[in-house]
Design an enzyme around this catalytic site. Structure first.
Site, short mmCIF file in Angstrom:
data_model
loop_
_atom_site.label_atom_id
_atom_site.label_comp_id
_atom_site.label_asym_id
_atom_site.label_seq_id
_atom_site.Cartn_x
_atom_site.Cartn_y
_atom_site.Cartn_z
N CYS A 96 -3.87 -12.63 32.36
CA CYS A 96 -3.89 -11.57 33.53
C CYS A 96 -5.49 -11.75 33.95
CB CYS A 96 -3.34 -10.26 32.98
SG CYS A 96 -3.83 -8.83 33.99
N CYS A 132 -5.95 -7.72 40.55
CA CYS A 132 -4.80 -7.38 41.66
C CYS A 132 -4.44 -5.76 41.65
CB CYS A 132 -3.53 -8.17 41.73
SG CYS A 132 -3.70 -9.70 40.55
N THR A 150 -5.43 -1.87 33.06
CA THR A 150 -5.66 -3.40 33.13
C THR A 150 -7.11 -3.46 33.90
OG1 THR A 150 -3.33 -4.13 33.58
CG2 THR A 150 -4.98 -5.42 34.26
N GLU A 198 -6.33 -4.18 28.42
CA GLU A 198 -5.75 -2.83 29.06
C GLU A 198 -6.50 -2.19 28.25
OE1 GLU A 198 -3.24 -5.44 28.86
OE2 GLU A 198 -3.08 -5.18 30.97
N HIS A 216 2.54 -4.35 43.57
CA HIS A 216 2.37 -5.09 42.40
C HIS A 216 3.64 -5.90 41.93
CE1 HIS A 216 -0.87 -5.89 39.59
NE2 HIS A 216 -0.02 -5.47 38.56
N TYR A 237 3.60 -9.86 40.82
CA TYR A 237 4.09 -10.74 39.71
C TYR A 237 4.97 -12.06 40.24
CZ TYR A 237 2.93 -7.07 36.38
OH TYR A 237 2.42 -6.15 35.49
N CYS A 259 1.26 -14.11 40.07
CA CYS A 259 0.36 -14.17 38.76
C CYS A 259 1.44 -14.92 37.78
CB CYS A 259 -0.19 -12.85 38.40
SG CYS A 259 0.75 -11.94 37.29
N GLU A 307 3.90 -7.37 29.47
CA GLU A 307 3.81 -6.83 30.92
C GLU A 307 4.60 -7.24 31.91
OE1 GLU A 307 0.01 -8.18 32.55
OE2 GLU A 307 -0.26 -6.11 33.15
FE1 SF4 Z 1 -2.83 -9.10 35.88
FE2 SF4 Z 1 -0.70 -10.25 37.16
FE3 SF4 Z 1 -1.15 -7.86 37.59
FE4 SF4 Z 1 -2.88 -9.09 38.63
S1 SF4 Z 1 -0.63 -9.02 39.27
S2 SF4 Z 1 -3.37 -7.54 37.49
S3 SF4 Z 1 -2.78 -10.98 37.06
S4 SF4 Z 1 -0.32 -8.75 35.73
FE FE Z 2 0.16 -5.92 35.58
#
Ligand code: SF4
Ligand code: FE
Length: 483
Positions: free
Chosen positions: A100, A104, A191, A257, A292, A296, A299, A447
């Site tokens: 991660c 983001c 995060t 986190e 968000h 996902y 990422c 996560e």
């Molecule tokens: Fe982390 Fe993925 Fe959230 Fe970006 S989108 S902060 S990489 S979990």
């Molecule tokens: Fe996240």
């Protein structure tokens, strides 16, 4: 300065006076702390890649506020193409870090707060939107990392914020002053907090009138007076304190986190973007979560690419790359991973313009994307473990491999294909362990389940957007049924 280098980013973090605790001790120098540093390296990658001409199109954008070139992680999406590029950028950074990369949450918060403040002002004649635009210009100009903070500790889940025995279990306004507000409470699972310059706080759920002191959105520096950061433990994290690097699995990158305490933190007026407009609380939550959930689809797919690569590599090192069941398992991993990507791309392509002018994803598809993410990475991880064989959790340590007496046994009996050095095989096995059970499993597995909202949160949104009446009408039309 509109684009920081990775080095400038890291140096800028050194100027922060963060109040961080890790395993019961105050951390004087978070930047160089061996447990924290890999997570910082992941964020630094978002700066490094933006400097690379090869990735310029994905990693940078032209600011809609200033016309300047900025890092895409601070951008307001200006088209569905921008939404697609965001997902591609996240896949890329996931591929480069296998973790991660944290940045983001700020990006998703910017876009959600931008459109929501516009609509609050439209209804109430407030000036949150202009304040937020000024704030975002500052973020873009300084190329800052901002931690979007949403989740409150929530105490008794059966009670609303104002009904809690302890009023601080949801972050709230405790004092209204001429020059600003004072807030108290906490945000959980934050995060990247230690690697961020600023924190952008949003309410955690839909609020009612009696909860209006909890309907608050604002930004403060991460080292503002009254903020305490308590770093979260991860499985196998103390391996990073050991001498060697092999047992860490992914020695370069990681995520983190933290539990973040706001103990009477003052927020000046120009940094307040919602202050009691409880009827917009749910809208802001939905938008941030929607963005968000789209994220996902980028990422986790990038991280999945690396895990699939690790599974294929260990199959090579084990001498079984041609076994039909191995090939089939890898095909399945790719199929699942690309299905996630398809959802991330689809909710972006089907996006639309908000009243404020930035672009928002298709909410139904973004929630379907995240619902799949709550499942597929588990299956991908299961298949990687299957291909790796049990040795990835029973293997001796790096110290044993390097031991003057027993090292030769480890070297000899952990050998796979004769031409591959034992240490390479051990590295890949530890890497798979890291991604499925170790520190990276926080980002890739748990996560995937709980980040951007637990599975039930998406099911509620899917149910709301499913338009069953229209689907029933389709049947009636075909069958000539008139009620
Ligand atoms: Fe982390 Fe993925 Fe959230 Fe970006 S989108 S902060 S990489 S979990
Ligand atoms: Fe996240």
């Amino acid at each position: 300065m509109a684009l920081k280098t990775a080095k400038e980013y890291i140096d800028s973090l050194r100027n922060l006076k963060l109040n961080v605790y890790l395993m019961g001790e105050k951390v004087e120098n978070p930047v160089d702390h061996p447990i924290i540093r890999p997570s910082l390296n992941s964020v630094a990658m978002t700066y490094e890649l933006a400097q690379n001409p090869e990735y310029e199109d994905l990693m940078t954008a032209t600011s809609t506020l200033t016309g300047k070139k900025i890092n895409r992680f601070t951008h307001l999406h200006n088209s569905t193409e921008d939404l697609v590029k965001k997902v591609k950028m996240q896949r890329l950074v996931g591929q480069k870090t296998a973790s991660c990369f944290q940045r983001c949450v700020g990006l998703d918060a910017f876009n959600a707060v931008y459109s929501t403040t516009f609509e609050i002002d439209e209804k109430y004649g407030t000036n949150y939107h202009d304040r937020f635009v000024e704030y975002l210009k500052y973020v873009q100009e300084e190329d800052l990392t901002v931690d979007g903070a949403m989740t409150d500790p929530k105490g008794d889940r059966g009670l609303s914020p104002s009904q809690q025995a302890d009023p601080d279990l949801f972050l709230h306004i405790v004092e209204r002053r001429e020059d600003g507000i004072v807030v108290r409470g906490a945000k959980a699972h934050q995060t990247g907090m230690v690697n961020s310059h600023e924190v952008l706080v949003m309410p955690t759920q839909t609020m009612r009138e009696e909860d209006k002191d909890y309907a608050v959105c604002f930004a403060v520096p991460t080292d503002a007076e009254g903020i305490t950061i308590i770093y979260g433990r991860q499985s196998c994290d103390t391996r990073k304190l050991e001498e060697g690097k092999l047992d860490v699995g992914n020695p370069k990158f990681g995520g983190h986190e933290a539990l973040v305490i706001f103990d009477n933190v003052f927020v000046p007026n120009e940094r307040i973007f919602m202050c009691g407009e409880y009827d917009f609380s749910g809208i802001l939550v939905e938008r941030f979560a929607g963005y968000h959930r789209q994220s996902y689809g980028g990422c986790k797919v990038g991280v999945g690419d690396v895990l699939i690569g690790a599974a294929a590599l260990i199959a090579d090192y084990n001498g079984v790359p041609k076994a039909s069941h191995i090939k089939d398992k890898i095909i399945e991993m790719v199929h699942l991973n690309e299905t996630l990507y398809s959802c991330g791309i689809a909710c972006s392509c089907e996006g639309h313009k908000t009243k404020a002018g930035n672009y928002e994803i298709d909410m139904l598809l973004a929630n379907v994307c995240k619902q799949n993410v709550t499942r597929f990475p588990y299956e991908i991880a299961r298949l990687a473990e299957d291909i790796a064989g049990g040795i990835f959790v029973t293997m001796p340590s790096e110290k044993d491999l390097k031991h003057p007496e027993i090292g030769k046994y480890v070297e000899k009996y952990l050998k796979g294909v004769a031409s591959v050095p034992t240490i390479n095989r051990m590295k890949v096995l530890r890497f798979i362990e890291n991604m499925t059970l170790g520190t990276a499993a926080v980002g890739y597995r748990t996560e995937s389940l709980h980040g951007a909202g637990s599975p039930q949160a998406q099911r509620i949104m899917i149910s709301r957007q499913s338009n069953l009446e229209r689907k029933k009408q389709l049947v009636k039309d075909i069958l000539d049924i008139e009620d």
